[in-house]
Design a protein around this motif. Structure first.
Motif, PDB file in Angstrom:
ATOM      1  N   ALA A  38      12.989   5.693   1.728  1.00 32.91           N
ATOM      2  CA  ALA A  38      13.947   4.547   2.377  1.00 32.91           C
ATOM      3  C   ALA A  38      15.347   5.100   2.017  1.00 32.91           C
ATOM      4  O   ALA A  38      15.348   5.648   0.921  1.00 32.91           O
ATOM      5  N   ALA A  39      16.140   4.877   2.813  1.00 33.37           N
ATOM      6  CA  ALA A  39      17.605   5.112   2.572  1.00 33.37           C
ATOM      7  C   ALA A  39      18.430   4.132   3.375  1.00 33.37           C
ATOM      8  O   ALA A  39      18.199   3.789   4.599  1.00 33.37           O
ATOM      9  N   MET A  40      19.724   3.963   2.760  1.00 36.06           N
ATOM     10  CA  MET A  40      20.662   3.079   3.619  1.00 36.06           C
ATOM     11  C   MET A  40      21.073   4.265   4.869  1.00 36.06           C
ATOM     12  O   MET A  40      21.305   5.184   4.611  1.00 36.06           O
ATOM     13  N   GLY A  79      10.110  16.293   6.246  1.00 40.61           N
ATOM     14  CA  GLY A  79       9.237  15.854   7.210  1.00 40.61           C
ATOM     15  C   GLY A  79       9.176  14.670   7.626  1.00 40.61           C
ATOM     16  O   GLY A  79       8.204  14.162   8.713  1.00 40.61           O
ATOM     17  N   MET A  80       9.755  13.749   7.104  1.00 43.61           N
ATOM     18  CA  MET A  80       9.563  12.129   7.548  1.00 43.61           C
ATOM     19  C   MET A  80      10.097  11.765   8.676  1.00 43.61           C
ATOM     20  O   MET A  80      11.220  12.655   9.361  1.00 43.61           O
ATOM     21  N   ARG A  81       9.624  11.045   9.501  1.00 40.37           N
ATOM     22  CA  ARG A  81       9.964  10.377  10.688  1.00 40.37           C
ATOM     23  C   ARG A  81      10.275   8.864  10.605  1.00 40.37           C
ATOM     24  O   ARG A  81       9.343   8.203   9.729  1.00 40.37           O
ATOM     25  N   PRO A  82      10.928   8.310  11.256  1.00 39.69           N
ATOM     26  CA  PRO A  82      11.115   6.768  11.285  1.00 39.69           C
ATOM     27  C   PRO A  82       9.734   5.992  11.168  1.00 39.69           C
ATOM     28  O   PRO A  82       8.731   6.441  11.934  1.00 39.69           O
ATOM     29  N   ASP A  83       9.483   5.073  10.521  1.00 41.45           N
ATOM     30  CA  ASP A  83       8.378   4.404  10.325  1.00 41.45           C
ATOM     31  C   ASP A  83       8.719   2.973   9.870  1.00 41.45           C
ATOM     32  O   ASP A  83       9.134   2.689   8.808  1.00 41.45           O
ATOM     33  N   LYS A  84       8.743   2.197  10.877  1.00 41.19           N
ATOM     34  CA  LYS A  84       8.935   0.698  10.772  1.00 41.19           C
ATOM     35  C   LYS A  84       8.116  -0.321   9.849  1.00 41.19           C
ATOM     36  O   LYS A  84       8.288  -1.428   9.350  1.00 41.19           O
ATOM     37  N   ARG A  85       6.800   0.502   9.538  1.00 40.16           N
ATOM     38  CA  ARG A  85       5.603  -0.300   8.801  1.00 40.16           C
ATOM     39  C   ARG A  85       6.372  -0.305   7.308  1.00 40.16           C
ATOM     40  O   ARG A  85       5.764  -1.360   6.521  1.00 40.16           O
ATOM     41  N   PHE A  86       7.266   0.455   6.627  1.00 42.04           N
ATOM     42  CA  PHE A  86       7.550   0.527   5.449  1.00 42.04           C
ATOM     43  C   PHE A  86       8.962  -0.414   5.453  1.00 42.04           C
ATOM     44  O   PHE A  86       9.922   0.109   5.462  1.00 42.04           O
ATOM     45  N   ASP A  87       8.593  -1.584   5.147  1.00 39.75           N
ATOM     46  CA  ASP A  87       9.617  -2.811   5.325  1.00 39.75           C
ATOM     47  C   ASP A  87       9.543  -3.469   3.733  1.00 39.75           C
ATOM     48  O   ASP A  87      10.091  -4.496   4.005  1.00 39.75           O
ATOM     49  N   CYS A  88       9.363  -2.719   2.920  1.00 38.32           N
ATOM     50  CA  CYS A  88       9.616  -3.232   1.445  1.00 38.32           C
ATOM     51  C   CYS A  88      10.672  -3.603   0.921  1.00 38.32           C
ATOM     52  O   CYS A  88      10.717  -4.297   0.116  1.00 38.32           O
ATOM     53  N   PHE A 132      17.149   2.429   6.808  1.00 38.50           N
ATOM     54  CA  PHE A 132      16.282   3.560   7.395  1.00 38.50           C
ATOM     55  C   PHE A 132      14.989   3.956   6.432  1.00 38.50           C
ATOM     56  O   PHE A 132      14.955   4.184   5.354  1.00 38.50           O
ATOM     57  N   THR A 133      13.906   3.764   7.261  1.00 42.80           N
ATOM     58  CA  THR A 133      12.577   3.768   6.565  1.00 42.80           C
ATOM     59  C   THR A 133      11.712   4.985   7.418  1.00 42.80           C
ATOM     60  O   THR A 133      11.862   5.017   8.460  1.00 42.80           O
ATOM     61  N   ALA A 134      11.083   5.590   6.786  1.00 42.38           N
ATOM     62  CA  ALA A 134      10.402   6.736   7.195  1.00 42.38           C
ATOM     63  C   ALA A 134       9.048   7.056   6.620  1.00 42.38           C
ATOM     64  O   ALA A 134       8.735   6.789   4.959  1.00 42.38           O
ATOM     65  N   SER A 135       8.358   7.971   7.151  1.00 45.34           N
ATOM     66  CA  SER A 135       6.927   8.665   6.185  1.00 45.34           C
ATOM     67  C   SER A 135       6.600   9.688   6.985  1.00 45.34           C
ATOM     68  O   SER A 135       7.121  10.124   7.907  1.00 45.34           O
ATOM     69  N   VAL A 136       5.570  10.501   6.154  1.00 39.27           N
ATOM     70  CA  VAL A 136       5.197  11.738   6.618  1.00 39.27           C
ATOM     71  C   VAL A 136       3.662  11.670   6.094  1.00 39.27           C
ATOM     72  O   VAL A 136       3.394  11.393   5.001  1.00 39.27           O
ATOM     73  N   ASP A 137       2.782  12.064   6.864  1.00 36.78           N
ATOM     74  CA  ASP A 137       1.330  12.144   6.416  1.00 36.78           C
ATOM     75  C   ASP A 137       1.051  13.686   6.148  1.00 36.78           C
ATOM     76  O   ASP A 137       1.651  14.532   6.406  1.00 36.78           O
ATOM     77  N   ARG A 138      -0.094  13.663   5.280  1.00 34.92           N
ATOM     78  CA  ARG A 138      -0.414  15.098   4.561  1.00 34.92           C
ATOM     79  C   ARG A 138      -0.647  16.246   5.840  1.00 34.92           C
ATOM     80  O   ARG A 138      -0.028  17.287   5.666  1.00 34.92           O
ATOM     81  N   ALA A 139      -1.395  16.037   6.800  1.00 35.31           N
ATOM     82  CA  ALA A 139      -1.788  16.970   7.830  1.00 35.31           C
ATOM     83  C   ALA A 139      -0.319  17.323   8.621  1.00 35.31           C
ATOM     84  O   ALA A 139       0.027  18.419   8.727  1.00 35.31           O
ATOM     85  N   THR A 140       0.716  16.414   8.981  1.00 35.32           N
ATOM     86  CA  THR A 140       2.031  16.778   9.707  1.00 35.32           C
ATOM     87  C   THR A 140       2.783  17.568   8.687  1.00 35.32           C
ATOM     88  O   THR A 140       3.321  18.664   9.218  1.00 35.32           O
ATOM     89  N   PHE A 141       2.706  17.371   7.496  1.00 33.78           N
ATOM     90  CA  PHE A 141       3.615  18.021   6.360  1.00 33.78           C
ATOM     91  C   PHE A 141       3.051  19.359   6.146  1.00 33.78           C
ATOM     92  O   PHE A 141       3.848  20.374   6.023  1.00 33.78           O
ATOM     93  N   PRO A 143       0.650  -1.103  -0.039  1.00 38.04           N
ATOM     94  CA  PRO A 143      -0.120  -0.120  -0.107  1.00 38.04           C
ATOM     95  C   PRO A 143       0.816   1.114  -0.070  1.00 38.04           C
ATOM     96  O   PRO A 143       0.253   2.477   0.124  1.00 38.04           O
ATOM     97  N   PHE A 144       2.215   0.998  -0.223  1.00 38.85           N
ATOM     98  CA  PHE A 144       3.077   2.239  -0.004  1.00 38.85           C
ATOM     99  C   PHE A 144       3.379   3.091  -0.922  1.00 38.85           C
ATOM    100  O   PHE A 144       3.521   2.467  -2.362  1.00 38.85           O
ATOM    101  N   ILE A 145       3.524   4.558  -1.039  1.00 40.59           N
ATOM    102  CA  ILE A 145       4.024   5.303  -2.086  1.00 40.59           C
ATOM    103  C   ILE A 145       5.337   5.723  -1.807  1.00 40.59           C
ATOM    104  O   ILE A 145       5.422   6.418  -0.479  1.00 40.59           O
ATOM    105  N   ASP A 146       6.181   5.396  -2.518  1.00 36.92           N
ATOM    106  CA  ASP A 146       7.619   5.687  -2.092  1.00 36.92           C
ATOM    107  C   ASP A 146       8.271   6.950  -2.853  1.00 36.92           C
ATOM    108  O   ASP A 146       8.036   7.124  -4.020  1.00 36.92           O
ATOM    109  N   LEU A 147       8.949   7.784  -2.167  1.00 31.54           N
ATOM    110  CA  LEU A 147       9.751   8.938  -2.619  1.00 31.54           C
ATOM    111  C   LEU A 147      11.211   8.343  -3.259  1.00 31.54           C
ATOM    112  O   LEU A 147      11.917   7.744  -2.367  1.00 31.54           O
ATOM    113  N   ARG A 148      11.408   8.793  -4.383  1.00 34.45           N
ATOM    114  CA  ARG A 148      12.536   8.047  -5.098  1.00 34.45           C
ATOM    115  C   ARG A 148      13.470   9.140  -5.525  1.00 34.45           C
ATOM    116  O   ARG A 148      12.801  10.097  -6.338  1.00 34.45           O
ATOM    117  N   TYR A 149      14.769   9.362  -5.448  1.00 38.85           N
ATOM    118  CA  TYR A 149      15.513  10.269  -6.197  1.00 38.85           C
ATOM    119  C   TYR A 149      17.040   9.907  -6.109  1.00 38.85           C
ATOM    120  O   TYR A 149      17.555   9.025  -5.348  1.00 38.85           O
TER     121      TYR A 149
END
Length: 180
Positions: free
Chosen positions: A128-130, A144-153, A159-168, A87-93
């Motif tokens: 995610a990043a090494m 604005g991302m904070r550690p998030d262990k749910r993102f384990d793909c 290092f896995t992290a996420s940010v939700d719309r309201a927090t951002f 269900p994850f949308i990943d930021l890649r760069y």
């Protein structure tokens, strides 16, 4: 659909970008921080680009090729993509070496997260990043991302992290109010 930031033009990845992605993904220095087996042979590059193009066709968004506003040559890529079978949308760069260290990764990531929340109405964006890649971890944190262990793909060694719309949006508004 193109996007811009103060120094970058974002254009959807196209067939013509295979040559750029071949150079990027076959360079051991540029790919050493990617969480998969790189540098890539040409067949892997074609498969990689095919997946990016298919994502655009299927979802109407995906990975952009980055160009500096004053240039026409690609300097990197940045995108938001569904992680396969999740269900994850990943930021890649990623950026070529000659433009690294100038804040362009943060600028690109911030523009894409803003686009993801305001343009695509995504509820949450992951990254995610090494852990050893301190620059990439810093970019994820600065948007604005904070550690998030749910993102384990990609495996538990990242290092896995996420940010939700309201927090951002709260962080953006706070930054605007503070003049940052």
């Amino acid at each position: 659909m193109d996007l811009i930031s103060s120094r970058l033009r974002f254009r959807p990845m196209e067939e013509q970008d295979r040559r750029f992605m071949q150079r990027f993904l076959s360079d051991g220095e540029l790919t050493r921080w990617l969480p998969v087996d790189y540098p890539c042979p040409i067949e892997q590059v074609h498969l990689h680009v095919d997946r990016r193009l298919e994502h655009w066709d299927q979802y109407g968004f995906g990975t952009f090729v980055l160009e500096e506003l004053h240039g026409r040559e690609p300097v990197g890529y940045c995108g938001l993509e569904h992680v396969v079978e999740s269900p994850f949308i990943d930021l890649r760069y990623g950026l070529i070496q000659t433009v690294q260290g100038r804040g362009l990764a943060f600028e690109a990531a911030m523009r894409l997260v803003l686009y993801g929340f305001q343009g695509l109405q995504l509820p949450r964006i992951y990254g995610a990043a090494m852990p050893e890649n301190r620059a990439s971890v810093a970019v994820l944190t600065k948007v604005g991302m904070r550690p998030d262990k749910r993102f384990d793909c990609y495996g538990s060694n990242l290092f896995t992290a996420s940010v939700d719309r309201a927090t951002f949006e709260q962080a953006i508004l706070a930054g605007v109010e503070q003049g940052t």
